[in-house]
Design a protein around this motif. Sequence first.
Motif, PDB file in Angstrom:
ATOM      1  N   LYS A  94       0.708  -1.177  -0.050  1.00 53.19           N
ATOM      2  CA  LYS A  94       0.035   0.104   0.114  1.00 53.19           C
ATOM      3  C   LYS A  94       0.975   1.216   0.223  1.00 53.19           C
ATOM      4  CE  LYS A  94      -3.605   2.281   2.630  1.00 53.19           C
ATOM      5  NZ  LYS A  94      -4.130   2.464   4.039  1.00 53.19           N
ATOM      6  N   ASP A  95       1.941   1.388   0.918  1.00 51.66           N
ATOM      7  CA  ASP A  95       2.736   2.402   0.896  1.00 51.66           C
ATOM      8  C   ASP A  95       3.576   2.675  -0.548  1.00 51.66           C
ATOM      9  OD1 ASP A  95       2.498   2.927   3.682  1.00 51.66           O
ATOM     10  OD2 ASP A  95       3.580   1.277   4.116  1.00 51.66           O
ATOM     11  N   GLY A 100       3.907   6.163  -5.753  1.00 46.07           N
ATOM     12  CA  GLY A 100       3.885   6.581  -6.875  1.00 46.07           C
ATOM     13  C   GLY A 100       4.043   5.291  -7.865  1.00 46.07           C
ATOM     14  N   ALA A 101       3.987   4.041  -7.167  1.00 43.32           N
ATOM     15  CA  ALA A 101       3.969   2.783  -7.910  1.00 43.32           C
ATOM     16  C   ALA A 101       2.720   2.243  -8.435  1.00 43.32           C
ATOM     17  CB  ALA A 101       4.775   1.582  -7.385  1.00 43.32           C
ATOM     18  N   ASP A 176      15.214  -8.606   3.408  1.00 46.69           N
ATOM     19  CA  ASP A 176      13.828  -8.107   4.017  1.00 46.69           C
ATOM     20  C   ASP A 176      14.059  -6.647   4.091  1.00 46.69           C
ATOM     21  OD1 ASP A 176      15.934  -8.032   5.936  1.00 46.69           O
ATOM     22  OD2 ASP A 176      14.421  -8.858   7.597  1.00 46.69           O
ATOM     23  N   ARG A 177      14.893  -6.053   3.778  1.00 49.06           N
ATOM     24  CA  ARG A 177      14.832  -4.338   3.824  1.00 49.06           C
ATOM     25  C   ARG A 177      14.793  -3.868   2.371  1.00 49.06           C
ATOM     26  NH1 ARG A 177      20.206  -3.750   7.530  1.00 49.06           N
ATOM     27  NH2 ARG A 177      19.430  -4.867   9.174  1.00 49.06           N
ATOM     28  N   ASN A 178      14.762  -4.625   1.321  1.00 43.71           N
ATOM     29  CA  ASN A 178      14.761  -4.466  -0.045  1.00 43.71           C
ATOM     30  C   ASN A 178      13.538  -3.213  -0.111  1.00 43.71           C
ATOM     31  OD1 ASN A 178      14.154  -5.772  -3.120  1.00 43.71           O
ATOM     32  ND2 ASN A 178      15.618  -3.838  -2.721  1.00 43.71           N
ATOM     33  N   ALA A 179      12.325  -3.597   0.152  1.00 46.83           N
ATOM     34  CA  ALA A 179      10.904  -2.972  -0.060  1.00 46.83           C
ATOM     35  C   ALA A 179      11.089  -1.685   0.651  1.00 46.83           C
ATOM     36  CB  ALA A 179       9.954  -3.823   0.480  1.00 46.83           C
ATOM     37  N   GLY A 180      11.683  -1.750   1.797  1.00 43.72           N
ATOM     38  CA  GLY A 180      11.732  -0.328   2.647  1.00 43.72           C
ATOM     39  C   GLY A 180      12.633   0.577   1.751  1.00 43.72           C
ATOM     40  N   ASP A 181      13.841   0.174   1.081  1.00 46.44           N
ATOM     41  CA  ASP A 181      14.722   0.890   0.481  1.00 46.44           C
ATOM     42  C   ASP A 181      14.065   1.410  -0.876  1.00 46.44           C
ATOM     43  OD1 ASP A 181      16.693   0.436   2.219  1.00 46.44           O
ATOM     44  OD2 ASP A 181      17.582  -1.395   1.136  1.00 46.44           O
ATOM     45  N   TRP A 185      13.562   5.271  -1.777  1.00 41.94           N
ATOM     46  CA  TRP A 185      13.535   5.865  -3.273  1.00 41.94           C
ATOM     47  C   TRP A 185      12.451   6.518  -3.808  1.00 41.94           C
ATOM     48  CZ3 TRP A 185      12.804   5.921  -8.155  1.00 41.94           C
ATOM     49  CH2 TRP A 185      13.999   6.410  -9.095  1.00 41.94           C
ATOM     50  N   LEU A 186      11.492   5.845  -3.763  1.00 38.33           N
ATOM     51  CA  LEU A 186      10.329   6.277  -4.341  1.00 38.33           C
ATOM     52  C   LEU A 186       9.622   7.617  -3.795  1.00 38.33           C
ATOM     53  CD1 LEU A 186       8.106   3.238  -4.835  1.00 38.33           C
ATOM     54  CD2 LEU A 186       9.308   4.229  -6.705  1.00 38.33           C
ATOM     55  N   GLN A 187       9.852   7.763  -2.392  1.00 35.35           N
ATOM     56  CA  GLN A 187       9.659   8.795  -1.760  1.00 35.35           C
ATOM     57  C   GLN A 187      10.426  10.192  -2.048  1.00 35.35           C
ATOM     58  OE1 GLN A 187       9.484   7.159   2.041  1.00 35.35           O
ATOM     59  NE2 GLN A 187       7.139   6.964   2.010  1.00 35.35           N
ATOM     60  N   GLU A 188      11.757   9.735  -2.085  1.00 33.85           N
ATOM     61  CA  GLU A 188      12.615  10.805  -2.567  1.00 33.85           C
ATOM     62  C   GLU A 188      12.683  11.232  -3.925  1.00 33.85           C
ATOM     63  OE1 GLU A 188      16.224   9.363  -0.798  1.00 33.85           O
ATOM     64  OE2 GLU A 188      15.715   9.680   1.349  1.00 33.85           O
ATOM     65  N   ASN A 189      12.234  10.508  -4.911  1.00 26.83           N
ATOM     66  CA  ASN A 189      12.171  10.799  -6.121  1.00 26.83           C
ATOM     67  C   ASN A 189      10.808  10.599  -6.918  1.00 26.83           C
ATOM     68  OD1 ASN A 189      15.378  10.698  -7.037  1.00 26.83           O
ATOM     69  ND2 ASN A 189      14.714   9.027  -5.620  1.00 26.83           N
ATOM     70  N   PRO A 190       9.874  11.331  -6.772  1.00 30.80           N
ATOM     71  CA  PRO A 190       8.481  11.281  -7.006  1.00 30.80           C
ATOM     72  C   PRO A 190       8.557  11.872  -8.500  1.00 30.80           C
ATOM     73  CG  PRO A 190       8.633  13.535  -5.770  1.00 30.80           C
ATOM     74  CD  PRO A 190      10.039  12.522  -5.687  1.00 30.80           C
ATOM     75  N   ARG A 191       7.535  11.211  -9.361  1.00 29.60           N
ATOM     76  CA  ARG A 191       7.462  11.462 -10.753  1.00 29.60           C
ATOM     77  C   ARG A 191       6.549  12.739 -10.865  1.00 29.60           C
ATOM     78  NH1 ARG A 191       6.321   7.355 -14.837  1.00 29.60           N
ATOM     79  NH2 ARG A 191       7.305   9.017 -16.142  1.00 29.60           N
TER      80      ARG A 191
END
Length: 191
Positions: A94-95, A100-101, A176-181, A185-191
Amino acid sequence: MSQPNLMGVDWSKIPAPLDDGAAGHLVGMKIPPVTLPATDGTSVTLASLPGRVVLFAYPRTGEPGKISLVDDWDMIPGARGCTPQTCAFRDLFKDLREAGARHVFGISTQDTAYQREMVERLHVPFQVLSDSALAMARALKLPSMDVAGLTLIKRLALVIDDAAIAHVFYPVFPPDRNAGDVLTWLQENPR
Protein backbone atom coordinates in the motif's frame (compact mmCIF):
# COMPACT_ATOMS: atom_id res chain seq x y z
CA MET A 1 17.96 -31.11 4.11
CA SER A 2 14.56 -29.59 4.91
CA GLN A 3 13.98 -25.86 4.52
CA PRO A 4 14.64 -24.01 7.77
CA ASN A 5 12.20 -21.39 9.01
CA LEU A 6 11.74 -19.26 5.91
CA MET A 7 11.25 -16.01 7.86
CA GLY A 8 13.46 -16.33 10.93
CA VAL A 9 16.89 -15.59 9.50
CA ASP A 10 19.98 -14.32 11.30
CA TRP A 11 21.48 -12.29 8.46
CA SER A 12 24.83 -12.06 10.27
CA LYS A 13 25.27 -15.79 9.57
CA ILE A 14 24.43 -15.55 5.86
CA PRO A 15 27.08 -14.41 3.35
CA ALA A 16 26.19 -11.12 1.70
CA PRO A 17 26.39 -10.89 -2.08
CA LEU A 18 29.02 -8.57 -3.51
CA ASP A 19 28.43 -6.06 -6.27
CA ASP A 20 29.85 -7.91 -9.25
CA GLY A 21 28.85 -5.16 -11.67
CA ALA A 22 26.35 -7.45 -13.41
CA ALA A 23 23.54 -4.88 -13.12
CA GLY A 24 25.59 -1.82 -14.09
CA HIS A 25 24.16 -1.71 -17.62
CA LEU A 26 20.48 -1.67 -16.64
CA VAL A 27 19.71 2.00 -15.84
CA GLY A 28 18.21 3.60 -18.94
CA MET A 29 17.43 0.32 -20.70
CA LYS A 30 14.01 -0.09 -22.26
CA ILE A 31 12.02 -3.08 -21.06
CA PRO A 32 11.73 -5.58 -23.92
CA PRO A 33 8.26 -6.61 -25.17
CA VAL A 34 8.34 -9.95 -23.37
CA THR A 35 5.02 -11.36 -22.14
CA LEU A 36 5.17 -13.38 -18.93
CA PRO A 37 2.54 -15.49 -17.14
CA ALA A 38 1.29 -14.07 -13.82
CA THR A 39 -0.03 -15.82 -10.75
CA ASP A 40 -3.58 -14.57 -11.38
CA GLY A 41 -3.74 -16.50 -14.67
CA THR A 42 -3.19 -13.45 -16.89
CA SER A 43 -0.15 -12.50 -18.93
CA VAL A 44 1.80 -9.30 -18.34
CA THR A 45 3.92 -7.33 -20.81
CA LEU A 46 5.88 -4.90 -18.66
CA ALA A 47 6.94 -2.91 -21.73
CA SER A 48 3.32 -1.89 -22.32
CA LEU A 49 2.62 -0.61 -18.80
CA PRO A 50 2.62 3.18 -18.49
CA GLY A 51 3.73 4.94 -15.34
CA ARG A 52 5.99 3.71 -12.55
CA VAL A 53 6.42 -0.03 -11.99
CA VAL A 54 8.42 -1.77 -9.26
CA LEU A 55 9.79 -5.17 -10.24
CA PHE A 56 11.75 -7.20 -7.73
CA ALA A 57 13.55 -10.38 -8.68
CA TYR A 58 14.64 -13.27 -6.52
CA PRO A 59 16.25 -16.68 -7.10
CA ARG A 60 13.41 -18.87 -5.77
CA THR A 61 11.12 -19.10 -2.80
CA GLY A 62 11.10 -22.16 -0.61
CA GLU A 63 8.25 -24.08 0.93
CA PRO A 64 8.16 -24.81 4.67
CA GLY A 65 9.10 -28.40 5.40
CA LYS A 66 10.21 -29.13 1.82
CA ILE A 67 13.69 -30.17 0.75
CA SER A 68 16.09 -27.33 -0.12
CA LEU A 69 17.34 -27.08 -3.71
CA VAL A 70 20.85 -27.79 -2.40
CA ASP A 71 22.10 -28.49 1.13
CA ASP A 72 24.26 -25.34 1.26
CA TRP A 73 21.60 -22.95 -0.16
CA ASP A 74 22.00 -20.55 2.78
CA MET A 75 25.75 -20.26 2.13
CA ILE A 76 25.35 -19.16 -1.50
CA PRO A 77 25.71 -15.35 -1.36
CA GLY A 78 22.35 -13.80 -2.22
CA ALA A 79 20.39 -17.04 -2.33
CA ARG A 80 18.64 -17.02 1.04
CA GLY A 81 15.83 -14.57 1.71
CA CYS A 82 13.29 -14.79 -1.11
CA THR A 83 10.34 -15.26 1.23
CA PRO A 84 11.36 -12.39 3.58
CA GLN A 85 11.89 -10.14 0.56
CA THR A 86 8.46 -11.01 -0.88
CA CYS A 87 6.77 -10.54 2.51
CA ALA A 88 8.39 -7.12 2.91
CA PHE A 89 6.97 -6.04 -0.45
CA ARG A 90 3.62 -7.48 0.64
CA ASP A 91 3.70 -5.53 3.89
CA LEU A 92 4.66 -2.25 2.18
CA PHE A 93 2.48 -2.74 -0.91
CA LYS A 94 0.00 0.00 0.00
CA ASP A 95 2.84 2.41 0.86
CA LEU A 96 4.63 1.66 -2.42
CA ARG A 97 1.43 2.41 -4.34
CA GLU A 98 0.92 5.64 -2.38
CA ALA A 99 4.52 6.61 -3.22
CA GLY A 100 3.78 6.37 -6.94
CA ALA A 101 4.16 2.75 -8.00
CA ARG A 102 1.22 1.97 -10.30
CA HIS A 103 2.22 -1.70 -10.27
CA VAL A 104 4.40 -3.95 -8.12
CA PHE A 105 5.51 -7.34 -9.39
CA GLY A 106 7.80 -10.09 -8.21
CA ILE A 107 9.64 -12.24 -10.74
CA SER A 108 11.53 -15.52 -10.57
CA THR A 109 12.31 -18.44 -12.84
CA GLN A 110 9.93 -20.73 -10.96
CA ASP A 111 6.82 -21.86 -12.78
CA THR A 112 3.49 -20.16 -12.20
CA ALA A 113 1.95 -23.05 -10.25
CA TYR A 114 4.81 -22.97 -7.74
CA GLN A 115 4.58 -19.19 -7.48
CA ARG A 116 0.77 -19.32 -7.08
CA GLU A 117 1.11 -21.58 -4.02
CA MET A 118 3.48 -19.04 -2.45
CA VAL A 119 1.24 -16.07 -3.30
CA GLU A 120 -1.77 -17.79 -1.72
CA ARG A 121 0.12 -19.04 1.35
CA LEU A 122 1.70 -15.65 2.08
CA HIS A 123 -1.34 -13.55 1.05
CA VAL A 124 0.66 -11.56 -1.50
CA PRO A 125 -1.51 -8.73 -2.93
CA PHE A 126 0.40 -8.37 -6.23
CA GLN A 127 1.20 -10.67 -9.10
CA VAL A 128 4.38 -12.67 -9.39
CA LEU A 129 5.67 -13.27 -12.91
CA SER A 130 7.27 -16.46 -14.15
CA ASP A 131 10.36 -16.15 -16.31
CA SER A 132 10.88 -19.90 -16.44
CA ALA A 133 12.07 -19.67 -20.06
CA LEU A 134 14.52 -16.87 -19.06
CA ALA A 135 13.12 -14.60 -21.80
CA MET A 136 13.22 -11.42 -19.69
CA ALA A 137 16.41 -12.40 -17.90
CA ARG A 138 18.22 -12.92 -21.19
CA ALA A 139 16.74 -9.89 -22.95
CA LEU A 140 17.88 -7.58 -20.13
CA LYS A 141 21.01 -9.59 -19.34
CA LEU A 142 19.93 -9.74 -15.70
CA PRO A 143 22.47 -10.99 -13.16
CA SER A 144 22.03 -14.73 -12.71
CA MET A 145 23.53 -17.72 -10.98
CA ASP A 146 23.55 -21.42 -11.77
CA VAL A 147 22.55 -23.76 -8.95
CA ALA A 148 21.76 -27.48 -9.23
CA GLY A 149 21.53 -27.23 -13.01
CA LEU A 150 19.10 -24.29 -12.90
CA THR A 151 19.71 -20.70 -13.97
CA LEU A 152 18.25 -18.36 -11.33
CA ILE A 153 17.88 -14.58 -11.37
CA LYS A 154 19.98 -12.89 -8.70
CA ARG A 155 18.09 -10.74 -6.22
CA LEU A 156 17.51 -7.18 -7.40
CA ALA A 157 14.79 -4.57 -7.71
CA LEU A 158 14.03 -2.24 -10.59
CA VAL A 159 12.07 0.98 -10.71
CA ILE A 160 10.67 1.26 -14.23
CA ASP A 161 9.24 4.53 -15.55
CA ASP A 162 7.20 4.22 -18.75
CA ALA A 163 9.02 1.01 -19.71
CA ALA A 164 12.54 2.40 -19.06
CA ILE A 165 14.63 1.36 -16.07
CA ALA A 166 15.07 4.42 -13.86
CA HIS A 167 16.82 2.86 -10.86
CA VAL A 168 18.38 -0.47 -9.87
CA PHE A 169 18.84 -1.93 -6.40
CA TYR A 170 21.69 -4.44 -6.66
CA PRO A 171 23.01 -6.28 -4.82
CA VAL A 172 20.21 -6.58 -2.29
CA PHE A 173 21.10 -7.52 1.28
CA PRO A 174 19.52 -8.19 3.62
CA PRO A 175 16.52 -9.08 1.46
CA ASP A 176 13.87 -8.13 4.03
CA ARG A 177 14.98 -4.46 3.81
CA ASN A 178 14.69 -4.22 0.03
CA ALA A 179 11.05 -3.05 -0.01
CA GLY A 180 11.82 -0.34 2.53
CA ASP A 181 14.78 0.86 0.47
CA VAL A 182 12.60 0.97 -2.65
CA LEU A 183 9.89 2.87 -0.76
CA THR A 184 12.41 5.45 0.46
CA TRP A 185 13.72 5.92 -3.07
CA LEU A 186 10.19 6.37 -4.46
CA GLN A 187 9.40 8.95 -1.80
CA GLU A 188 12.62 10.85 -2.51
CA ASN A 189 12.18 10.64 -6.29
CA PRO A 190 8.53 11.38 -7.10
CA ARG A 191 7.41 11.61 -10.72
